[in-house]
Design a protein around this motif. Structure first.
Motif, PDB file in Angstrom:
ATOM      1  N   ALA A  89     -11.911 -24.530 -16.539  1.00 31.14           N
ATOM      2  CA  ALA A  89     -12.426 -25.702 -15.831  1.00 31.14           C
ATOM      3  C   ALA A  89     -11.248 -26.639 -15.629  1.00 31.14           C
ATOM      4  O   ALA A  89     -11.330 -27.841 -15.816  1.00 31.14           O
TER       5      ALA A  89
ATOM      6  N   GLY B 136     -16.680 -26.983 -18.650  1.00 32.02           N
ATOM      7  CA  GLY B 136     -17.116 -27.368 -17.310  1.00 32.02           C
ATOM      8  C   GLY B 136     -18.554 -26.948 -17.068  1.00 32.02           C
ATOM      9  O   GLY B 136     -19.287 -26.596 -18.009  1.00 32.02           O
ATOM     10  N   SER B 137     -18.972 -26.992 -15.820  1.00 26.11           N
ATOM     11  CA  SER B 137     -20.337 -26.590 -15.478  1.00 26.11           C
ATOM     12  C   SER B 137     -20.372 -26.041 -14.060  1.00 26.11           C
ATOM     13  O   SER B 137     -19.621 -26.494 -13.183  1.00 26.11           O
TER      14      SER B 137
ATOM     15  N   ILE C 175     -15.032 -23.546  -5.299  1.00 26.79           N
ATOM     16  CA  ILE C 175     -15.920 -22.719  -4.470  1.00 26.79           C
ATOM     17  C   ILE C 175     -16.526 -23.601  -3.361  1.00 26.79           C
ATOM     18  O   ILE C 175     -16.581 -23.211  -2.192  1.00 26.79           O
TER      19      ILE C 175
ATOM     20  N   ARG D 129     -21.711 -16.374  -3.790  1.00 33.27           N
ATOM     21  CA  ARG D 129     -21.909 -16.416  -5.258  1.00 33.27           C
ATOM     22  C   ARG D 129     -23.115 -17.313  -5.544  1.00 33.27           C
ATOM     23  O   ARG D 129     -23.240 -18.384  -4.946  1.00 33.27           O
TER      24      ARG D 129
ATOM     25  N   PRO E 110     -16.220 -26.463  -8.280  1.00 35.25           N
ATOM     26  CA  PRO E 110     -15.743 -27.385  -7.235  1.00 35.25           C
ATOM     27  C   PRO E 110     -14.872 -26.695  -6.181  1.00 35.25           C
ATOM     28  O   PRO E 110     -14.979 -26.997  -4.988  1.00 35.25           O
TER      29      PRO E 110
ATOM     30  N   PHE F 125     -22.845 -15.977 -16.390  1.00 30.77           N
ATOM     31  CA  PHE F 125     -23.056 -17.359 -16.840  1.00 30.77           C
ATOM     32  C   PHE F 125     -24.185 -17.399 -17.856  1.00 30.77           C
ATOM     33  O   PHE F 125     -24.994 -16.469 -17.929  1.00 30.77           O
TER      34      PHE F 125
ATOM     35  N   LYS G  48     -19.825 -20.658 -17.784  1.00 29.66           N
ATOM     36  CA  LYS G  48     -19.379 -19.285 -18.039  1.00 29.66           C
ATOM     37  C   LYS G  48     -20.044 -18.689 -19.274  1.00 29.66           C
ATOM     38  O   LYS G  48     -20.213 -19.359 -20.291  1.00 29.66           O
TER      39      LYS G  48
ATOM     40  N   ALA H  47      -9.720 -24.611 -10.980  1.00 29.53           N
ATOM     41  CA  ALA H  47     -11.147 -24.464 -10.658  1.00 29.53           C
ATOM     42  C   ALA H  47     -11.635 -25.578  -9.737  1.00 29.53           C
ATOM     43  O   ALA H  47     -12.799 -25.570  -9.316  1.00 29.53           O
TER      44      ALA H  47
ATOM     45  N   GLN I 101     -10.525 -15.757 -17.682  1.00 32.06           N
ATOM     46  CA  GLN I 101     -10.038 -16.977 -17.016  1.00 32.06           C
ATOM     47  C   GLN I 101      -9.283 -17.889 -17.989  1.00 32.06           C
ATOM     48  O   GLN I 101      -8.381 -18.625 -17.584  1.00 32.06           O
TER      49      GLN I 101
ATOM     50  N   THR J   2     -11.867 -30.428 -14.354  1.00 30.76           N
ATOM     51  CA  THR J   2     -12.896 -31.285 -14.953  1.00 30.76           C
ATOM     52  C   THR J   2     -12.649 -31.356 -16.463  1.00 30.76           C
ATOM     53  O   THR J   2     -12.218 -32.382 -16.974  1.00 30.76           O
TER      54      THR J   2
ATOM     55  N   CYS K 142     -13.481 -20.674 -20.646  1.00 26.68           N
ATOM     56  CA  CYS K 142     -13.267 -20.314 -19.238  1.00 26.68           C
ATOM     57  C   CYS K 142     -12.136 -21.164 -18.666  1.00 26.68           C
ATOM     58  O   CYS K 142     -11.257 -21.635 -19.397  1.00 26.68           O
TER      59      CYS K 142
ATOM     60  N   ARG L  39     -12.135 -19.488  -7.598  1.00 28.68           N
ATOM     61  CA  ARG L  39     -13.346 -19.534  -8.407  1.00 28.68           C
ATOM     62  C   ARG L  39     -13.393 -20.908  -9.063  1.00 28.68           C
ATOM     63  O   ARG L  39     -12.478 -21.703  -8.906  1.00 28.68           O
ATOM     64  N   GLY L  40     -14.476 -21.168  -9.796  1.00 27.87           N
ATOM     65  CA  GLY L  40     -14.668 -22.523 -10.321  1.00 27.87           C
ATOM     66  C   GLY L  40     -15.532 -23.294  -9.325  1.00 27.87           C
ATOM     67  O   GLY L  40     -15.254 -23.296  -8.118  1.00 27.87           O
TER      68      GLY L  40
END
Ligand code: MRU
Length: 355
Positions: A169, A245-246, A59, A95, A57, A334, A258, A173, A206, A179, A167, A54-55
């Protein structure tokens, strides 16, 4: 980054076995380090959808390797671009919120559409390029974000810089570095004392299970807090900086991340704490300008809210119910933080306004 002192990445082609991509199955962390084999596109889809990885980047990187696996499967039978496009569409549905999924798939598909080489060699080299670029992008986010931490430490020498994150990041991730965590890892390497407030991040936790674990493995001081503690700590002057993160950032700087990120941004604005978002450029969706209206928000299963799982002291993992059996639960995964609440974006090219 390090696991028990040994460098790891989150995804790699199994040495000596070009038909197998390996990942860390993050569902088992922090209790066990489990490496999982992906041998088909369906394995990659399951890994993304059921959050073995997950995360945003990671993904994207898993999707690129998933298409490579689809090419290998199709070279045994149906080797045409239309078939691969249908497979790519199945992968895209795994996702909805992280735009890196779309981005990585489009990138591999466009290489396949223009290559004279074999599809498998092309898909493999594109997946490898995406992975290597992600490592370098995240490293550069750390180099740029470090300046923020250096600025704070010069104002309060000998005291730790307190950074709150939500979360995960972190490197888990991404492919490596992370990040939001990359500036923290760079600061730690420079000998700057840092301490991280880790939001537990209900319902998938997470923060409690992944961020806390990876910070601990790198020897970084951290404290896990419940999701609702951040505002209180900011009021008390216990947070110098927030970095999150984003999953998707719009052209005008609205940030999906998140669930709960928005509330942290509101509290940061109210208390004057700088609120930064660290993101690689593939997380920018240049097509949209209104995050609240246009970013698709994933709704995950209610069981993630009604139940919680954890490690039993006598060994093994168990799930228990938290809610009355008849209560309904909603689980938006999110939320969107509007650009006006974001102090700045930390990207691989430098720090810029969220505009
Ligand atoms: O549901 P998840 O665990 O995939 O959500 C992850 C996040 O929200 C991260 O903060 C985001 O993907 C940025 S990862 C560098």
């Amino acid at each position: 980054m390090l696991v028990e002192g040994k460098p790891y990445r989150t995804i790699w082609l199994k040495p000596g076995d070009p038909g197998c991509v390996q990942i860390i199955d993050q569902r088992a962390l922090p209790h066990a380090l489990v490496v999982e084999d992906l041998r088909s596109l369906d394995d990659a889809i399951r890994a993304i959808r059921d959050m073995h990885v997950r995360g945003a980047p990671l993904i994207g990187a898993t999707a690129a390797w998933g298409l490579y696996l689809a090419v290998i499967e199709s070279e045994r039978g149906n080797n045409d671009l239309e078939h691969l496009q249908r497979e790519a569409d199945r992968l895209k549905a795994a996702r909805p919120t992280a735009v890196n999924l779309d981005w990585a798939i489009s990138r591999v598909m466009s290489r396949l559409g223009s290559t004279d080489s074999s599809f498998s060699a092309t898909a493999r080299s594109e997946a490898e390029a995406i992975v290597e670029e992600d490592v370098e992008i995240c490293r550069m986010i750390g180099v740029h974000g470090l300046s923020l931490i250096e600025g704070i430490t010069t104002r309060k020498p000998d005291k730790p810089v307190n950074i709150l994150t939500h979360c995960n990041a972190g490197w888990l991730a991404t492919v490596d570095w992370g990040t939001a965590t990359s500036p923290i890892y760079h600061a730690h390497a420079q000998g700057i004392p840092v301490h991280v407030w880790v939001d537990e991040t209900r319902p998938r936790n997470q923060g409690a299970s992944l961020t806390a674990w990876e910070l601990g493995e790198q020897g970084i001081a951290h404290t896990v807090i419940v999701d609702n503690a951040g505002g209180h700590l900011m009021q008390k002057g216990e947070v110098d900086l927030v970095i999150v993160g984003s999953d998707r950032t719009t052209r005008n700087g609205d940030v999906a991340n998140k669930i709960g990120t928005y509330l942290k941004a509101l509290a940061a604005k109210d208390t004057g704490v700088p609120f930064y978002v660290a993101l690689p450029s593939p997380t920018i969706d240049w097509e949209i300008t209104d995050g609240c209206r246009q970013i698709p928000i994933e709704e995950r299963p209610a069981e993630e809210v009604t139940h919680i799982s954890g490690y039993l002291e006598q060994g093994g993992v168990a799930a228990v119910r938290l809610t009355p059996p008849t209560s309904r639960a909603a689980n938006p995964a999110f939320d969107v933080t509007q650009a006006r609440l974001v102090t700045g974006l930390i990207t691989e090219r430098g720090i810029c306004e969220a505009s």
